[in-house]
Write an enzyme that holds these catalytic residues in place. Structure first.
Site, PDB file in Angstrom:
ATOM      1  CB  THR A 161      -0.964  -0.007   1.204  1.00 10.64           C
ATOM      2  OG1 THR A 161      -0.220  -0.229   2.413  1.00 10.64           O
ATOM      3  CG2 THR A 161      -2.007  -1.101   1.043  1.00 10.64           C
ATOM      4  CE  LYS A 187       0.299  -3.372   3.455  1.00 14.01           C
ATOM      5  NZ  LYS A 187      -0.498  -2.443   4.362  1.00 14.01           N
ATOM      6  CB  THR A 198      -1.787  -1.325   8.644  1.00 13.67           C
ATOM      7  OG1 THR A 198      -2.750  -0.667   9.447  1.00 13.67           O
ATOM      8  CG2 THR A 198      -2.468  -1.607   7.331  1.00 13.67           C
ATOM      9  CD  GLU A 281       2.001   5.398   6.238  1.00 16.74           C
ATOM     10  OE1 GLU A 281       1.231   4.732   5.552  1.00 16.74           O
ATOM     11  OE2 GLU A 281       1.625   6.152   7.161  1.00 16.74           O
ATOM     12  CG  ASN A 403      -0.372   8.969   7.605  1.00 20.20           C
ATOM     13  OD1 ASN A 403      -0.995   7.993   7.209  1.00 20.20           O
ATOM     14  ND2 ASN A 403       0.939   8.928   7.805  1.00 20.20           N
TER      15      ASN A 403
END
Length: 406
Positions: A161, A187, A198, A281, A403
């Site tokens: 993602t 992932k 996640t 991220e 985000n």
């Protein structure tokens, strides 16, 4: 690492194990028309024993519920279907129906028995799956996997993602002339906080084993790998780790092979967990927090998580500021047994606090350590034998910018 185990990263991953095949393609789930891979099927030519560990979030995505249901049934598993771009989470009865449709389509297209497939989804929460696109794509990739495609790399890419790169590794070891392989793909980059993150992780092996034994081994490996990482402290609705064993190596999991298999399984899980944190991220640093001498392992874990999830601590790391005072502040609210006057803290072995007393003359060395992309903080509580290792990341302005909207 045991000399009897060969370990490699950036491999084909799940298709390295004997008898496992995979294929992936684009269903344009994101609706961008960019042909990004987003749908994949993993298939075994022989029935598998299976195990799984899932999110502890009370809000579980429909695919998580389906995986739990299939594993509870205890029947043979022949494979799994996965997609990115849409988590099929918080989608009510329609989500339940779509998840079931995905796994049944994969079962049918691969000629597998009913109830023998697992399903995973990851991506945006709250949107319905575009089944008109997904169904034909699942049929196509399942057929290719059945025909013997070994597209392990494509499969590892189709689950990504916000990740910036694929995450795969493979471990092998020999038992009486036969080679056992454990291959993995994962992932994860954001919403990373046990239990688990996640994240999706798929692990295959060609050893023969009972599901109950695999479950115990997987749970123990996850505890010290995927459940010992954090990027942003959020717990996802879709976290899943699945382990499939098809017995095609000719080796059974027994007293002879158990120790090496357990070690190799942990190496695979630990490597994938590290890759997830390192791809957090918009992060710039990976920090290993080693807490020792706590009153209990639970205290050690609480202390490490208080530090690893502290916004003040994480932002100071980003600013190349060691600021051990923020570590002390964070561990102070960990609900653990603490005596602030006997604690030791060091950065890559450079003392910052010894017996509760600062070592300010080392500050230039601390700053040099914290300026590195990876470093280790060791904390000795001097309260007992409890210990825990946590991998964490810093927190950047780019994380907030990335985000603030989807």
């Amino acid at each position: 690492m045991s000399s009897s185990i060969t370990f490699k990263t950036d491999t084909e991953g799940v298709t390295d194990s004997e008898g496992f095949f995979a294929s992936a393609d684009s269903a344009d789930i994101r609706g961008k028309g960019d042909e990004r891979l987003d749908t994949g099927v993993l298939y075994s030519i022989a029935p598998c024993a299976a195990a799984g560990v899932f999110t502890k979030n009370a809000v579980k995505a429909a695919p998580v519920l389906d995986c739990e249901r299939v594993l509870r049934a205890g029947g043979p598993v022949f494979g799994l279907v996965a997609n990115s771009g849409n988590a099929n989470a918080c989608t009510g009865n329609q989500g339940i129906s779509d998840s079931l449709s995905m796994l049944q389509t994969a079962e049918s297209a691969s000629g597998s028995p009913k109830g023998s497939f697992l399903v995973c989804s990851t991506g945006r929460i709250g949107d319905f799956l575009p089944m008109d696109k997904i169904t034909p794509t699942v049929k196509s990739v399942a057929s290719r996997a059945l025909d013997g495609e070994k597209e392990g790399t494509k499969f590892s890419e189709c689950i990504l993602t916000s990740d910036t790169r694929k995450k795969t590794c493979t471990a092998t070891f020999a038992v009486e002339g036969n080679t056992v392989t454990i291959g993995g793909a994962a992932k994860g980059a954001g919403m990373i906080q046990p239990n688990m993150a996640t994240m999706l992780a798929f692990i295959t092996t060609d050893i023969a084993a009972e599901s109950t034994v695999l479950q115990d081994l997987l749970k123990e490996s996850v505890k010290h790998s995927f459940n010992a990482i954090t990027v942003d402290g959020d717990m996802s609705t879709n976290d899943t780790v699945l382990l499939l064993a098809n017995g095609q190596s000719g080796v059974s999991l027994d007293e002879t092979s158990m120790k090496r298999f357990q070690e190799a399984l942990f190496q695979v899980c630990d490597c994938l967990a590290d890759k997830i944190v390192a791809d957090g991220e918009r992060i710039t640093k990976v920090v290993e927090i080693l807490v020792a001498g706590a009153a209990s392992d639970q205290d050690a874990e609480s202390i490490s998580r208080s530090i690893g999830n502290s916004l003040l601590v994480k932002t100071s790391w980003y600013g190349n500021d060691p600021n051990w005072g923020r570590l002390m502040e964070a561990l102070g609210y960990a609900n653990a047994q603490i005596d602030q006057y006997i604690i030791d803290i060091s950065y890559d072995g450079v003392p910052a606090l010894v017996g509760g007393d600062p070592v300010p003359e080392n500050k230039p060395k601390w700053k040099k350590v914290v300026s590195k992309p990876r470093f280790t903080i060791r904390i000795n509580m001097h309260q007992g034998d409890g210990n825990f290792r946590l991998r964490a990341s810093d927190l950047t302005e780019d994380y907030v910018d990335f985000n603030k909207s989807e």
